[in-house]
Design an enzyme around this catalytic site. Structure first.
Site, PDB file in Angstrom:
ATOM      1  N   LYS A  13       0.828  -1.199   0.000  1.00  0.00           N
ATOM      2  CA  LYS A  13       0.000   0.000   0.000  1.00  0.00           C
ATOM      3  C   LYS A  13       0.872   1.263   0.000  1.00  0.00           C
ATOM      4  O   LYS A  13       2.084   1.184   0.230  1.00  0.00           O
ATOM      5  CB  LYS A  13      -0.915  -0.046   1.231  1.00  0.00           C
ATOM      6  CG  LYS A  13      -1.958  -1.170   1.160  1.00  0.00           C
ATOM      7  CD  LYS A  13      -2.841  -1.165   2.403  1.00  0.00           C
ATOM      8  CE  LYS A  13      -3.997  -2.136   2.271  1.00  0.00           C
ATOM      9  NZ  LYS A  13      -4.881  -2.078   3.460  1.00  0.00           N
ATOM     10  N   ARG A 122      -1.392 -14.260   4.640  1.00  0.00           N
ATOM     11  CA  ARG A 122      -2.189 -13.531   5.646  1.00  0.00           C
ATOM     12  C   ARG A 122      -1.483 -13.598   7.003  1.00  0.00           C
ATOM     13  O   ARG A 122      -1.448 -12.635   7.756  1.00  0.00           O
ATOM     14  CB  ARG A 122      -3.589 -14.132   5.798  1.00  0.00           C
ATOM     15  CG  ARG A 122      -4.597 -13.794   4.729  1.00  0.00           C
ATOM     16  CD  ARG A 122      -4.954 -12.340   4.599  1.00  0.00           C
ATOM     17  NE  ARG A 122      -5.741 -11.768   5.667  1.00  0.00           N
ATOM     18  CZ  ARG A 122      -6.346 -10.584   5.583  1.00  0.00           C
ATOM     19  NH1 ARG A 122      -6.261  -9.846   4.489  1.00  0.00           N
ATOM     20  NH2 ARG A 122      -7.021 -10.101   6.601  1.00  0.00           N
ATOM     21  N   THR A 128      -5.851  -7.126  10.276  1.00  0.00           N
ATOM     22  CA  THR A 128      -6.136  -5.763   9.803  1.00  0.00           C
ATOM     23  C   THR A 128      -5.690  -4.662  10.765  1.00  0.00           C
ATOM     24  O   THR A 128      -5.072  -3.686  10.349  1.00  0.00           O
ATOM     25  CB  THR A 128      -7.664  -5.623   9.570  1.00  0.00           C
ATOM     26  OG1 THR A 128      -8.104  -6.727   8.775  1.00  0.00           O
ATOM     27  CG2 THR A 128      -8.007  -4.325   8.888  1.00  0.00           C
ATOM     28  N   ARG A 139       2.552  -6.248   9.569  1.00  0.00           N
ATOM     29  CA  ARG A 139       1.784  -5.178  10.214  1.00  0.00           C
ATOM     30  C   ARG A 139       2.226  -4.978  11.665  1.00  0.00           C
ATOM     31  O   ARG A 139       2.255  -3.851  12.166  1.00  0.00           O
ATOM     32  CB  ARG A 139       0.295  -5.498  10.121  1.00  0.00           C
ATOM     33  CG  ARG A 139      -0.261  -5.279   8.703  1.00  0.00           C
ATOM     34  CD  ARG A 139      -1.609  -5.932   8.487  1.00  0.00           C
ATOM     35  NE  ARG A 139      -2.259  -5.479   7.263  1.00  0.00           N
ATOM     36  CZ  ARG A 139      -3.399  -5.986   6.788  1.00  0.00           C
ATOM     37  NH1 ARG A 139      -3.996  -6.985   7.425  1.00  0.00           N
ATOM     38  NH2 ARG A 139      -3.935  -5.526   5.676  1.00  0.00           N
ATOM     39  N   ASN A 159      -1.917   0.236   7.034  1.00  0.00           N
ATOM     40  CA  ASN A 159      -1.409  -1.057   7.520  1.00  0.00           C
ATOM     41  C   ASN A 159      -0.544  -1.797   6.495  1.00  0.00           C
ATOM     42  O   ASN A 159      -0.503  -3.015   6.458  1.00  0.00           O
ATOM     43  CB  ASN A 159      -2.563  -1.931   8.041  1.00  0.00           C
ATOM     44  CG  ASN A 159      -3.657  -2.123   7.002  1.00  0.00           C
ATOM     45  OD1 ASN A 159      -3.508  -1.697   5.868  1.00  0.00           O
ATOM     46  ND2 ASN A 159      -4.731  -2.783   7.380  1.00  0.00           N
ATOM     47  N   HIS A 162      -1.919  -5.145   1.445  1.00  0.00           N
ATOM     48  CA  HIS A 162      -3.184  -5.846   1.200  1.00  0.00           C
ATOM     49  C   HIS A 162      -2.823  -7.290   0.885  1.00  0.00           C
ATOM     50  O   HIS A 162      -1.828  -7.544   0.203  1.00  0.00           O
ATOM     51  CB  HIS A 162      -3.921  -5.248  -0.003  1.00  0.00           C
ATOM     52  CG  HIS A 162      -4.965  -6.177  -0.544  1.00  0.00           C
ATOM     53  ND1 HIS A 162      -6.207  -6.301   0.028  1.00  0.00           N
ATOM     54  CD2 HIS A 162      -4.923  -7.086  -1.558  1.00  0.00           C
ATOM     55  CE1 HIS A 162      -6.895  -7.236  -0.619  1.00  0.00           C
ATOM     56  NE2 HIS A 162      -6.136  -7.722  -1.589  1.00  0.00           N
TER      57      HIS A 162
HETATM   58  P1  ADP Z   1      -7.655  -6.630   5.360  1.00  0.00           P
HETATM   59  O1  ADP Z   1      -6.849  -5.619   4.575  1.00  0.00           O
HETATM   60  O2  ADP Z   1      -6.920  -7.104   6.580  1.00  0.00           O
HETATM   61  O3  ADP Z   1      -8.143  -7.775   4.509  1.00  0.00           O
HETATM   62  P2  ADP Z   1     -10.381  -5.582   5.285  1.00  0.00           P
HETATM   63  O4  ADP Z   1     -10.537  -6.320   4.007  1.00  0.00           O
HETATM   64  O5  ADP Z   1     -11.414  -5.791   6.344  1.00  0.00           O
HETATM   65  O6  ADP Z   1      -8.949  -5.862   5.930  1.00  0.00           O
HETATM   66  O7  ADP Z   1     -10.338  -4.010   5.041  1.00  0.00           O
HETATM   67  C1  ADP Z   1      -9.639  -3.466   3.950  1.00  0.00           C
HETATM   68  C2  ADP Z   1      -8.811  -2.294   4.408  1.00  0.00           C
HETATM   69  O8  ADP Z   1      -9.684  -1.237   4.837  1.00  0.00           O
HETATM   70  C3  ADP Z   1      -7.921  -2.518   5.626  1.00  0.00           C
HETATM   71  O9  ADP Z   1      -6.697  -3.155   5.326  1.00  0.00           O
HETATM   72  C4  ADP Z   1      -7.710  -1.103   6.133  1.00  0.00           C
HETATM   73  O10 ADP Z   1      -6.712  -0.403   5.395  1.00  0.00           O
HETATM   74  C5  ADP Z   1      -9.055  -0.471   5.849  1.00  0.00           C
HETATM   75  N1  ADP Z   1      -9.949  -0.494   7.019  1.00  0.00           N
HETATM   76  C6  ADP Z   1     -10.599  -1.576   7.511  1.00  0.00           C
HETATM   77  N2  ADP Z   1     -11.341  -1.241   8.577  1.00  0.00           N
HETATM   78  C7  ADP Z   1     -11.158   0.075   8.758  1.00  0.00           C
HETATM   79  C8  ADP Z   1     -11.657   1.054   9.694  1.00  0.00           C
HETATM   80  N3  ADP Z   1     -12.480   0.716  10.662  1.00  0.00           N
HETATM   81  N4  ADP Z   1     -11.242   2.329   9.584  1.00  0.00           N
HETATM   82  C9  ADP Z   1     -10.421   2.703   8.615  1.00  0.00           C
HETATM   83  N5  ADP Z   1      -9.913   1.847   7.690  1.00  0.00           N
HETATM   84  C10 ADP Z   1     -10.268   0.569   7.765  1.00  0.00           C
HETATM   85 MG    MG Z   2      -9.561  -7.782   3.009  1.00  0.00          MG
END
Ligand code: ADP
Ligand code: MG
Length: 195
Positions: A13, A122, A128, A139, A159, A162
């Protein structure tokens, strides 16, 4: 398909690219024994990011739920903070911030291949919310952000990476981000020793 053929998508990212972590991230997958079979630095359009992240109600509700669970954990009142405690409204809000974040600097996209590539990537990436990520994960080692702070500032959580969550999500992302001629499989020297 042989289990060692599993593929997943990783995207470094904007915060990862701007902090010079591209090599560090690639290294963590490679040293585990996973194989990089496609790799590119590029700038995404908002439309591409909008198409990359799921649009279905279930995914949007889950985004809202993750935020609400985080608020409960830290004793934050969602209504006072965001003006709503509706999962869907919060999910849509977060999704919008995500489009801004993912188009704020270049990204690096890659396909990582190997045994249980989706789960291993993962696990190496961590969950996340950086506060929940163990040390030793990408992370957990490199990010300090949280939903409560990100939402206060009306932005997505920074974070670093992706990573696809399921083999189905991975295949969709491979089709979406890569042309067949951009994928280059090969045999790694360790393959015969490791499995
Ligand atoms: P991941 O990236 O771990 O698969 P998700 O698919 O749930 O997580 O969410 C996609 C991305 O959205 C996250 O990596 C993060 O950058 C962002 N995100 C998720 N939840 C939040 C939140 N509550 N507030 C702000 N950004 C968020
Ligand atoms: Mg995701």
């Amino acid at each position: 398909m042989h289990p060692k053929e599993e593929r997943t998508v990783v995207i470094v990212k904007p915060d990862g690219v701007r902090r010079g972590l591209i090599g560090e991230i690639v290294n963590r997958f490679e040293r585990r024994g996973l194989k990089i079979i496609a790799l590119e630095l590029f700038s995404a359009t908002k439309q591409q990011i909008d198409d990359h992240y799921p649009k279905d109600e279930k995914w949007i509700l889950r985004l809202g739920e993750k935020t609400l669970a985080n608020y409960t954990q830290y004793g934050i009142d969602a209504k006072a903070e965001l003006g709503t405690d509706d999962k869907k409204e919060i999910g849509l809000m977060v999704r919008g911030w995500l489009l801004d974040y993912m188009t704020s600097a270049p990204l690096v996209k890659m396909i990582v291949k190997g045994i249980h590539a989706v789960d291993m990537v993962r696990k190496i990436s961590g969950p996340t919310m950086p506060a929940a990520a163990e040390m030793g994960t990408i992370r957990g080692d490199f990010s300090v952000d949280d939903a409560s702070a990100a939402n206060r500032d009306k932005r997505a959580i920074h974070n670093i990476v992706h990573a696809s969550e399921t083999p189905q999500e991975a295949e969709h992302e491979i089709q979406f981000w890569f042309a067949p001629e951009e994928v280059h499989d090969y045999k790694r020297a360790e393959d015969d020793i490791m499995f």
